[in-house]
Design a protein around this motif. Structure first.
Motif, PDB file in Angstrom:
ATOM      1  N   CYS A  61      25.836   0.047 -26.379  1.00  0.00           N
ATOM      2  CA  CYS A  61      26.656   0.478 -27.519  1.00  0.00           C
ATOM      3  C   CYS A  61      25.913   0.179 -28.807  1.00  0.00           C
ATOM      4  O   CYS A  61      25.033  -0.684 -28.857  1.00  0.00           O
ATOM      5  N   PHE A  62      26.265   0.885 -29.870  1.00  0.00           N
ATOM      6  CA  PHE A  62      25.618   0.695 -31.162  1.00  0.00           C
ATOM      7  C   PHE A  62      26.444  -0.205 -32.081  1.00  0.00           C
ATOM      8  O   PHE A  62      26.503   0.007 -33.293  1.00  0.00           O
ATOM      9  N   SER A 115      28.789   6.021 -27.650  1.00  0.00           N
ATOM     10  CA  SER A 115      27.358   5.920 -27.975  1.00  0.00           C
ATOM     11  C   SER A 115      26.492   6.775 -27.069  1.00  0.00           C
ATOM     12  O   SER A 115      25.599   7.499 -27.543  1.00  0.00           O
ATOM     13  N   GLN A 116      26.746   6.719 -25.762  1.00  0.00           N
ATOM     14  CA  GLN A 116      25.851   7.348 -24.797  1.00  0.00           C
ATOM     15  C   GLN A 116      26.310   8.704 -24.282  1.00  0.00           C
ATOM     16  O   GLN A 116      25.483   9.512 -23.854  1.00  0.00           O
ATOM     17  N   VAL A 117      27.610   8.974 -24.327  1.00  0.00           N
ATOM     18  CA  VAL A 117      28.120  10.250 -23.806  1.00  0.00           C
ATOM     19  C   VAL A 117      28.474  11.199 -24.950  1.00  0.00           C
ATOM     20  O   VAL A 117      27.910  12.286 -25.065  1.00  0.00           O
ATOM     21  N   THR A 118      29.385  10.781 -25.816  1.00  0.00           N
ATOM     22  CA  THR A 118      29.810  11.669 -26.914  1.00  0.00           C
ATOM     23  C   THR A 118      28.640  12.014 -27.832  1.00  0.00           C
ATOM     24  O   THR A 118      28.455  13.171 -28.222  1.00  0.00           O
ATOM     25  N   TYR A 119      27.826  11.001 -28.175  1.00  0.00           N
ATOM     26  CA  TYR A 119      26.724  11.222 -29.116  1.00  0.00           C
ATOM     27  C   TYR A 119      25.350  11.148 -28.464  1.00  0.00           C
ATOM     28  O   TYR A 119      24.329  11.130 -29.154  1.00  0.00           O
ATOM     29  N   ARG A 120      25.331  11.097 -27.149  1.00  0.00           N
ATOM     30  CA  ARG A 120      24.081  11.211 -26.385  1.00  0.00           C
ATOM     31  C   ARG A 120      22.972  10.274 -26.881  1.00  0.00           C
ATOM     32  O   ARG A 120      21.807  10.657 -27.016  1.00  0.00           O
TER      33      ARG A 120
END
Length: 277
Positions: free
Chosen positions: A24-25, A86-91
């Motif tokens: 996560c960011f 972080s990883q799915v919606t905004y790749r």
């Protein structure tokens, strides 16, 4: 093994519903606001990075949060929403390197957090054998909610989460009723009750309805809370030493972390003993 729930496959289904801060960011440290209080040492506006957030998206005082006045951070659980955004919606696009999407990302995060909360509750209900008569509807609701959580940022922002929560809550309440109906004797109904500071030491609350109850600083030492519905109950500073929550319904990790317990407190197998107990 508990008579009220089954465990096969639930660990796999919950794996995406556990926070993975390394993926996560630091969204919870930026997107969400907090005010100076007993839970937070400072004021912080939504969208403003916490001063303790490091460039690698990790907390600089993670091991000392309680001592430094940030106990509220130790209680918060995104249930995996942070890494999904972080990883799915905004790749994998970090808001630091793509500031044009930052504001949108911060608005999406709270929506995703609510969806993941519903996914957690639905997964919990599907592990309850007495609720088998509604398992098909629960599974459909889970699949729909998961599908919605994988939508685009604009689709997520356009989602009527309140309406979805209302629909899902009907199923969750029915599952709770089916489980608690199997508990012998009269069950206490404290739904939404003000039990702040209540003296409930050793109380028989098995099968009780405590949905949305205010149990802040309540004395629940050695209380029997098996099969009690704790959906949304406020357990901040509640004394759970020696209490039996081994198969409490819809109990979350954040509720436990907000309370106080000890080595004798019995917990559901899906939750862990908070480090401060």
């Amino acid at each position: 093994m508990s008579r009220t729930r089954e465990t096969p496959s639930t660990d796999a289904e919950r794996s995406d519903l556990r926070a993975d801060c390394a993926r996560c960011f630091g969204l919870c440290c930026v997107a969400l606001p907090f005010a100076a209080s007993t839970d937070f040492a400072i004021d912080k506006a939504a969208g403003q990075p916490c001063p303790n957030l490091q460039p690698d998206s990790r907390c600089g005082i993670h091991s000392q949060l309680r001592q430094r006045g940030f106990s509220g951070c130790t209680v918060f659980d995104c249930l995996g929403a942070g890494q999904k955004v972080s990883q799915v919606t905004y790749r994998g696009r970090d808001w630091r390197r793509d500031p044009d999407t930052a504001r949108q990302m911060f608005a999406v995060f709270p929506v995703m957090r609510q969806l993941h909360e519903l996914l957690w509750y639905l997964t919990e209900a599907l592990a309850m054998p007495p609720a088998r008569s509604v398992h098909r509807d629960l599974r459909r609701a889970l699949e729909r909610t998961e599908r919605l959580s994988r939508g685009s940022a604009l689709e997520l922002l356009d989602l009527d989460v309140a309406a979805l929560r209302g629909e899902v809550n009907v199923l969750l309440l029915r599952a709770s009723e089916l489980v608690r109906a199997g508990i012998a004797g009269r069950k206490a109904n404290h739904r939404g009750a003000d039990l702040i500071g209540a003296g409930l030491e050793g109380a028989d609350l098995r099968g009780a309805n405590l949905r949305g109850a205010y149990l802040i600083a309540a004395d629940l030492r050695r209380a029997d809370l098996r099969s009690a519905d704790l959906t949304g109950a406020d357990l901040r500073d509640a004394d759970l030493r020696g209490a039996d929550l081994s198969d409490s319904l819809f109990l979350t990790q954040s509720q436990l972390t907000a309370a106080n317990g000890d080595g004798a407190t019995k917990l559901p197998p899906t939750l862990v003993r908070p480090a401060h107990w």
